[in-house]
Design an enzyme around this catalytic site. Structure first.
Site, PDB file in Angstrom:
ATOM      1  N   ASP A 129      23.300 -12.451   4.416  1.00 39.95           N
ATOM      2  CA  ASP A 129      23.577 -13.359   3.298  1.00 39.95           C
ATOM      3  C   ASP A 129      25.081 -13.560   3.093  1.00 39.95           C
ATOM      4  O   ASP A 129      25.541 -14.678   2.857  1.00 39.95           O
ATOM      5  CB  ASP A 129      22.962 -12.778   2.020  1.00 39.95           C
ATOM      6  CG  ASP A 129      23.238 -13.638   0.798  1.00 39.95           C
ATOM      7  OD1 ASP A 129      23.068 -14.870   0.889  1.00 39.95           O
ATOM      8  OD2 ASP A 129      23.625 -13.091  -0.253  1.00 39.95           O
TER       9      ASP A 129
ATOM     10  N   MET B 264       8.927   4.421   5.180  1.00 39.03           N
ATOM     11  CA  MET B 264       9.025   3.023   4.748  1.00 39.03           C
ATOM     12  C   MET B 264      10.255   2.805   3.867  1.00 39.03           C
ATOM     13  O   MET B 264      10.865   1.737   3.900  1.00 39.03           O
ATOM     14  CB  MET B 264       7.756   2.599   3.998  1.00 39.03           C
ATOM     15  CG  MET B 264       6.490   2.566   4.849  1.00 39.03           C
ATOM     16  SD  MET B 264       6.676   1.811   6.489  1.00 39.03           S
ATOM     17  CE  MET B 264       7.257   0.169   6.077  1.00 39.03           C
ATOM     18  N   GLU B 265      10.606   3.825   3.108  1.00 41.14           N
ATOM     19  CA  GLU B 265      11.787   3.711   2.248  1.00 41.14           C
ATOM     20  C   GLU B 265      13.045   3.580   3.107  1.00 41.14           C
ATOM     21  O   GLU B 265      13.938   2.780   2.804  1.00 41.14           O
ATOM     22  CB  GLU B 265      11.888   4.947   1.338  1.00 41.14           C
ATOM     23  CG  GLU B 265      10.950   4.913   0.135  1.00 41.14           C
ATOM     24  CD  GLU B 265       9.483   5.178   0.490  1.00 41.14           C
ATOM     25  OE1 GLU B 265       9.188   5.561   1.650  1.00 41.14           O
ATOM     26  OE2 GLU B 265       8.632   4.991  -0.401  1.00 41.14           O
TER      27      GLU B 265
ATOM     28  N   LEU C 253       0.808  -1.215   0.000  1.00 42.59           N
ATOM     29  CA  LEU C 253       0.000   0.000   0.000  1.00 42.59           C
ATOM     30  C   LEU C 253       0.844   1.268   0.000  1.00 42.59           C
ATOM     31  O   LEU C 253       0.322   2.368   0.199  1.00 42.59           O
ATOM     32  CB  LEU C 253      -0.971  -0.043   1.180  1.00 42.59           C
ATOM     33  CG  LEU C 253      -1.843  -1.324   1.204  1.00 42.59           C
ATOM     34  CD1 LEU C 253      -2.743  -1.333   2.423  1.00 42.59           C
ATOM     35  CD2 LEU C 253      -2.668  -1.477  -0.056  1.00 42.59           C
ATOM     36  N   CYS C 254       2.143   1.136  -0.199  1.00 43.60           N
ATOM     37  CA  CYS C 254       3.004   2.312  -0.305  1.00 43.60           C
ATOM     38  C   CYS C 254       2.796   3.020  -1.640  1.00 43.60           C
ATOM     39  O   CYS C 254       2.622   2.383  -2.670  1.00 43.60           O
ATOM     40  CB  CYS C 254       4.479   1.896  -0.228  1.00 43.60           C
ATOM     41  SG  CYS C 254       5.131   1.885   1.442  1.00 43.60           S
ATOM     42  N   HIS C 255       2.864   4.337  -1.598  1.00 39.71           N
ATOM     43  CA  HIS C 255       2.795   5.141  -2.822  1.00 39.71           C
ATOM     44  C   HIS C 255       4.160   5.159  -3.505  1.00 39.71           C
ATOM     45  O   HIS C 255       5.180   5.236  -2.831  1.00 39.71           O
ATOM     46  CB  HIS C 255       2.407   6.577  -2.476  1.00 39.71           C
ATOM     47  CG  HIS C 255       1.058   6.704  -1.860  1.00 39.71           C
ATOM     48  ND1 HIS C 255       0.839   6.446  -0.529  1.00 39.71           N
ATOM     49  CD2 HIS C 255      -0.140   7.045  -2.386  1.00 39.71           C
ATOM     50  CE1 HIS C 255      -0.450   6.629  -0.264  1.00 39.71           C
ATOM     51  NE2 HIS C 255      -1.064   6.992  -1.372  1.00 39.71           N
TER      52      HIS C 255
END
Lengths: 174, 174, 174, 174, 174, 174
Positions: free
Chosen positions: F134, F119-120, F81-83
């Protein structure tokens, strides 16, 4: 006029010349390897700036290497008629000749699959070269990405191919 | 030794030489355009096969054009430190010189944004060239992708750039 | 024969009919909205299975809604000549008519940009419908995705469009 | 009420109805093929414009074909619960009936894998249809994408499926 | 000082410490499974809001589950040196302890392949946790994503690994 | 029970609790910045191996930094739901405390846009941490990714947020 062998050769085009992804369903999986090369030509001072610029040596190469590796994995997404492949090994390396203003790139890609990894190796070289360009363009806008070709391939029905050493006249600069 | 202007130039590297995406937050949006060029060298017969091969003229070009346009839009995804940009126009075109065994590519990209579209134009050319390679490699494995460079750019603080006509000696083949 | 207005209409093709991304550089940004619709036809029992099947109501819809929203954001990546756009709102909703064996989909997409969001709304509907198909195909392989069209759009130079209520004869089933 | 066979059928939902990617670890790899169809309904003049419009015949089809092929490879990225698959062949074709205002699409997809390629074929058709819509929407905004369904599939435990010829009443327009 | 076993361990770095994708060409394909865990810590009221908020129970979990599943499939695209893998099963689940303000996540991923799926399971957990964060951040900006680790793995040359129950001191909060 | 302010808070859920992308069409574009943090806990010897292992210092960090930067740009693709946002600056940095077995990560992201970049920044930290995992997992399988949170944000209607220094009890390990 084109003979039938040549016609068959453009295997991505069907009888009406329409694009399609070649059917490799019946081919057997074999171990494949391809090596591709390329050059970025720039001012000698730009090469030196990359190599000796006071920052950790090779960071431009480090970013370009990661970009090349990641791009190899996305080849099927970029080249419309390429088959998806599960790459089993990717190596991207650089060497530089400051006095000639050249950075040479090499990518080696491996898989076990039904089609070869030539495009993956060429894509790795191309995107690594573009990344070098991107990181250096503020100091040298006249760089040229050049001499991207397939050096060798192994595996598959057509067997081993090793490029003859000489580039075509117009590319070799003779 | 590198002077401070050169050091500033490698703008993707911070003070410690670590990669970062350059901060363009404060830059104004301006209209930007960039034109990039490239060549695919191949056997003259391969060029003719593409042009006259009994299938709808230009289908190789049609697929390569779409690939170049789509790749331009993905430049920020491929080149690690590129900014995302909303491209407002992309054009990819081809011309061929069968007797020289050459296909020339040109990409023109536009945006209204805070950074230029040089990398987008160069990426469009590179991926279109790779697509030509992919579609023709079954008949000609010795093709060379070459002379990819920025022809011109407009817009932004650094203004207009038009490449001088002459390639560096080793690239121009003189 | 085609008149000049029609010719202009196929705006993705240049003078030689080659594909290009239409140049919208000079267009102003306006608020845009588009609504698209679609249907998935299936066995009435399949609709009921989705609605009443003992699992939390609407989970099929929940997954399909997320798929539609995410696909809308990727439209520029899927449709070759679409411009990238920064979507500012996406809504995907469902309604069902079990006795007719129909699930209706609607997607509403908004942006502030230089081009419209018709393709984004249509892509959201298409991928949400495909997701419903995927989740239900084990019980009903004869589902049909149908009647995907643009219901309305607002904003931009061409202004507001509202689809007339009646589908073309062959689509409306009369 | 739902019988146990139906309940098992919605295989993407676990006991609590939560979405998951079905576990196919233990399934054997077999050769798989799926064929999907679809229609784009438009004004007869729009079909003619595509076919006879003075530009190289079929360029709309050429772009849509590439879009469909590329989308098939991205199906696992678009449809949340689809498994990634290494497609071994993709074909997208078009036929047109100008007097009915119809363009018919067909996609044939192959793989050797643990799950079928129905969704890949349906996705290819859907995105090719959306691309036709995108390229023609400036002259005909009332197009309808319709009758997308699975025509046949082969391979896998459930064996061969061939769709019965007749569409459901509301879709067949009788 | 590092012994040779440790040096070999950082298998993504070649002799010169440059990144490369480890060559797994010669490894056999085996059935692999990995389970990863994680926590999102938040206000107890935020957990309750998710669980009892008057909207269909679990919709935040439903979106986060889809996000986690889709991200697992994209692991090779996000983690530069990960090999592409064809995942054969993905499961993401949640449990909540409102009085402690905790939502626990678990992802179970399977494949048949040459390398393990640890990173896929960890990526699924991470992106599902980020999605919970995104959906709840408007009410609780101080959430913490925590304790993401590998719970167990099976398959491959190194065999089965099960994490000992106790977290390192600084993580376990003792 | 939830008061109306809280209910409004879960802004990604509409009146029926269905997911949607919040409509930000009418919001003004402002300069935004967010800083997120995280930790990777590992054996002290693993930290030392990264720092002093005989290969160019920091190559693990170099790859992880690129991974974090590239992931930040893909946030809209990962978080349902992120723009989409056009990021204008991304910085990812690392610091290490070998004796505690900790590597700390920080990401700083900027944009000019209608929504924030929290969020970024969190995605950049998460993917950089996964990349460290990793690259080191062959020598240390018990690493824990932990304490990922938002440190601060600026811009937008809700103004500046700076996290209070103390983590919740269970996270701070007191």
């Amino acid at each position: 006029m084109m003979n039938s062998k040549e016609k068959a050769g453009l295997s991505h085009l069907d009888d009406q010349g329409q694009a399609k992804m070649v059917d490799v369903t019946a081919k057997v999986e074999t171990t494949r390897e391809a090596v591709a090369c390329g050059l970025v030509r720039m001012q000698p001072s730009t090469v030196r700036l990359i190599l000796e610029g006071g920052f950790p040596k090779g960071d431009v190469f480090s970013v370009a290497r990661v970009a090349g590796i990641m791009a190899a994995k996305k080849t099927w997404e970029l080249i419309p008629l390429c088959h998806p492949l599960m790459l089993t090994g990717i190596d991207v390396s650089f060497s530089s000749t400051p006095e000639r203003g050249e950075i040479a790139l090499e990518a080696r890609v491996k898989t076990v699959g039904k089609t070869g990894v030539e495009m993956e190796a060429l894509t790795a070289v191309s995107v690594a070269a573009l990344t070098i360009y991107d990181m250096c363009k503020a100091v040298d806008r006249e760089m040229v990405i050049s001499e991207i070709f397939l050096q060798s391939k192994q595996g598959g029905r057509s067997g081993t191919f090793i490029r003859s050493g000489v580039l075509p006249p117009s590319a070799s600069g003779s």
